[in-house]
Scaffold this motif. Structure first.
Motif, short mmCIF file in Angstrom:
data_model
loop_
_atom_site.label_atom_id
_atom_site.label_comp_id
_atom_site.label_asym_id
_atom_site.label_seq_id
_atom_site.Cartn_x
_atom_site.Cartn_y
_atom_site.Cartn_z
N UNK A 1 0.80 -1.18 -0.18
CA UNK A 1 -0.21 -0.17 -0.06
C UNK A 1 0.80 1.18 0.02
N UNK A 2 0.24 2.39 -0.45
CA UNK A 2 0.99 3.45 -0.66
C UNK A 2 -0.09 4.74 -0.33
N UNK A 3 0.56 5.80 -0.39
CA UNK A 3 -0.40 7.04 -0.39
C UNK A 3 -0.33 7.83 -1.61
N UNK A 4 -1.64 8.05 -1.92
CA UNK A 4 -2.04 9.08 -3.28
C UNK A 4 -2.70 10.35 -2.87
N UNK A 5 -2.41 11.12 -3.48
CA UNK A 5 -3.36 12.48 -3.39
C UNK A 5 -4.00 12.62 -5.00
N UNK A 6 -5.04 12.15 -4.77
CA UNK A 6 -6.10 12.23 -6.27
C UNK A 6 -6.59 13.59 -6.35
N UNK A 7 -5.55 14.27 -7.26
CA UNK A 7 -5.87 15.80 -7.45
C UNK A 7 -7.15 15.78 -8.34
N UNK A 8 -7.80 16.80 -8.14
CA UNK A 8 -9.12 16.94 -9.05
C UNK A 8 -9.53 18.45 -9.10
N UNK A 9 -9.23 18.68 -10.55
CA UNK A 9 -9.83 20.01 -11.39
C UNK A 9 -11.41 19.96 -11.13
N UNK A 10 -11.89 20.48 -10.18
CA UNK A 10 -13.41 20.17 -10.24
C UNK A 10 -14.22 21.04 -11.19
N UNK A 11 -13.86 22.06 -11.67
CA UNK A 11 -14.60 22.68 -12.92
C UNK A 11 -14.35 21.84 -14.04
N UNK A 12 -13.12 21.29 -14.23
CA UNK A 12 -13.06 20.41 -15.45
C UNK A 12 -13.92 18.95 -15.28
N UNK A 13 -13.69 18.56 -14.08
CA UNK A 13 -14.38 17.34 -13.75
C UNK A 13 -15.91 17.44 -13.91
N UNK A 14 -16.48 18.42 -13.56
CA UNK A 14 -17.92 18.55 -13.66
C UNK A 14 -18.54 18.97 -15.05
N UNK A 15 -17.73 19.11 -15.81
CA UNK A 15 -17.85 19.74 -17.19
C UNK A 15 -18.77 18.95 -18.10
N UNK A 16 -18.28 17.76 -17.93
CA UNK A 16 -19.24 16.62 -18.50
C UNK A 16 -19.50 15.59 -17.55
N UNK A 17 -20.48 14.47 -17.93
CA UNK A 17 -20.74 13.60 -16.99
C UNK A 17 -19.43 12.47 -16.65
N UNK A 18 -18.58 12.76 -17.45
CA UNK A 18 -17.26 11.99 -17.42
C UNK A 18 -16.17 12.53 -16.63
N UNK A 19 -15.47 12.12 -15.58
CA UNK A 19 -14.63 13.06 -14.69
C UNK A 19 -13.32 12.80 -15.31
N UNK A 20 -13.15 12.24 -16.21
CA UNK A 20 -11.57 12.09 -16.62
C UNK A 20 -10.91 13.26 -16.97
N UNK A 21 -11.52 14.32 -17.47
CA UNK A 21 -10.54 15.53 -18.01
C UNK A 21 -10.08 16.22 -16.56
N UNK A 22 -10.96 16.34 -15.37
CA UNK A 22 -10.52 16.91 -14.21
C UNK A 22 -9.61 15.92 -13.48
N UNK A 23 -9.16 14.67 -13.90
CA UNK A 23 -8.46 13.87 -13.11
C UNK A 23 -7.13 13.73 -13.62
N UNK A 24 -6.85 13.82 -14.95
CA UNK A 24 -5.63 13.48 -15.48
C UNK A 24 -4.77 14.60 -16.11
N UNK A 25 -4.84 15.57 -15.46
CA UNK A 25 -3.74 16.60 -15.88
C UNK A 25 -2.38 16.12 -15.26
N UNK A 26 -1.33 16.63 -16.05
CA UNK A 26 0.09 16.29 -15.28
C UNK A 26 0.35 16.39 -14.24
N UNK A 27 0.98 15.32 -13.48
CA UNK A 27 1.21 15.57 -12.19
C UNK A 27 -0.05 15.33 -11.17
#
Length: 298
Positions: free
Chosen positions: A166-192
């Motif tokens: 097990x390890x620690x993760x920080x699932x950074x989330x750009x909420x405005x991008x995440x909520x732009x569409x029903x799919x969360x992908x864009x708000x979750x996959x920016x670099x780093x």
């Protein structure tokens, strides 16, 4: 066993945490050669549980005092992501009861799955540039499960047998991008957007993954303070569920969701999203603490 990924000359190299020091395995092998010892995290994962046996035996033959050239202080090390090349990064959304409550969401009937990519991986103490395309960057402390052997259609009773650690993760989330569409992908996959580490702790040292305290601080202010016991779907349920739909491979990571206390859960007029200069530390009991500083994108 507690391992880490030390980056030297842009190369990933295996470190073993021992008595508050880090043993640089490749440098140790230069002093005391030994066959079959993994030298990177990827090799450690590939060998699997046998890695801990080999390394533990090797360390018994090695001098580990601080005057040795292969013994480092943590402050001397540059940490890369502790898992370097997962074939899959699978995330579970809305998996804590109190987090669902704070966002006004119903508890899911089955795990909500989405994915991230390797471009999101970064390490402990690395600066993270806030993308110019978001004004609503949020933090999420998460327990990350690292798979140790191929898992297909496994039962819940045996699911944890497939966990390397097990390890620690920080699932950074750009909420405005995440909520732009029903799919969360864009708000979750920016670099780093997926700092992980600094350590991978093998499953035998962690024990029950459903009784671990989690915290997030932003500029030393406590924001998240919870426990993995609040998960809606526990780790063995998640692993079993995923494995019935597609095969999990060694090195795959599962980010198991975040507890309450995220910015999104605050009233709109009190939401203070991350900004340049903020320092975020996510911490999980038995696994350590992962810190990153946020900077302006150039």
């Amino acid at each position: 066993m507690k391992i880490c990924n030390i980056v030297i000359d842009q190369k990933d190299q295996l470190g073993i945490v021992l008595d508050h020091h880090i043993i640089h395995i490749r440098k140790a092998l230069e002093v005391l050669p030994c066959e079959g010892i993994p030298q990177t995290v990827s090799e450690f994962i590939e060998v699997g549980a046998e890695s801990t046996i080999r390394i533990a035996s090797y360390l018994q033959t090695l001098r580990t005092t601080s005057d040795q050239p292969y013994v480092f202080e943590e402050e001397e090390c540059h940490f890369g992501p502790v898992v370097t090349h997962p074939s899959k990064i699978i995330c579970v959304g809305l998996n804590y009861r109190r987090h669902a409550d704070e966002t006004g969401a119903a508890y899911p009937e089955v795990p909500i799955l989405f994915n991230k990519f390797n471009n999101t991986l970064t390490g402990h103490l690395k600066d993270i540039a806030i993308p110019n395309v978001t004004e609503e960057l949020d933090y999420e402390v998460e327990l990350a499960v690292v798979i140790g052997k191929k898992a297909k259609n496994v039962s819940e009773d045996h699911a944890l047998d497939y966990v390397l650690g097990y390890t620690i993760a920080n699932d950074l989330s750009a909420r405005d991008l995440q909520m732009r569409t029903p799919q969360w992908l864009l708000g979750k996959t920016c670099d780093d957007f997926s700092p992980i580490g600094p350590y991978l702790v093998t499953a035998d040292e962690v024990g029950d993954p459903q009784s671990l305290a989690l915290q997030t601080t932003v500029n030393n202010e406590l924001r998240q303070d919870s426990n993995t016991s609040d998960m809606i779907f526990n780790c063995k349920e998640i692993i079993s569920y995923i494995s019935k739909h597609f095969t999990l491979e060694p090195g795959d990571m599962i980010l198991t969701g975040t507890p309450e206390g995220v910015v999104l859960g605050q009233p709109e007029d009190k939401r203070n999203y991350l900004k340049p200069g903020d320092v975020v530390t996510v911490e999980i009991e038995k696994l350590g603490a992962l810190t990153n500083t946020f900077i302006e994108e150039k």
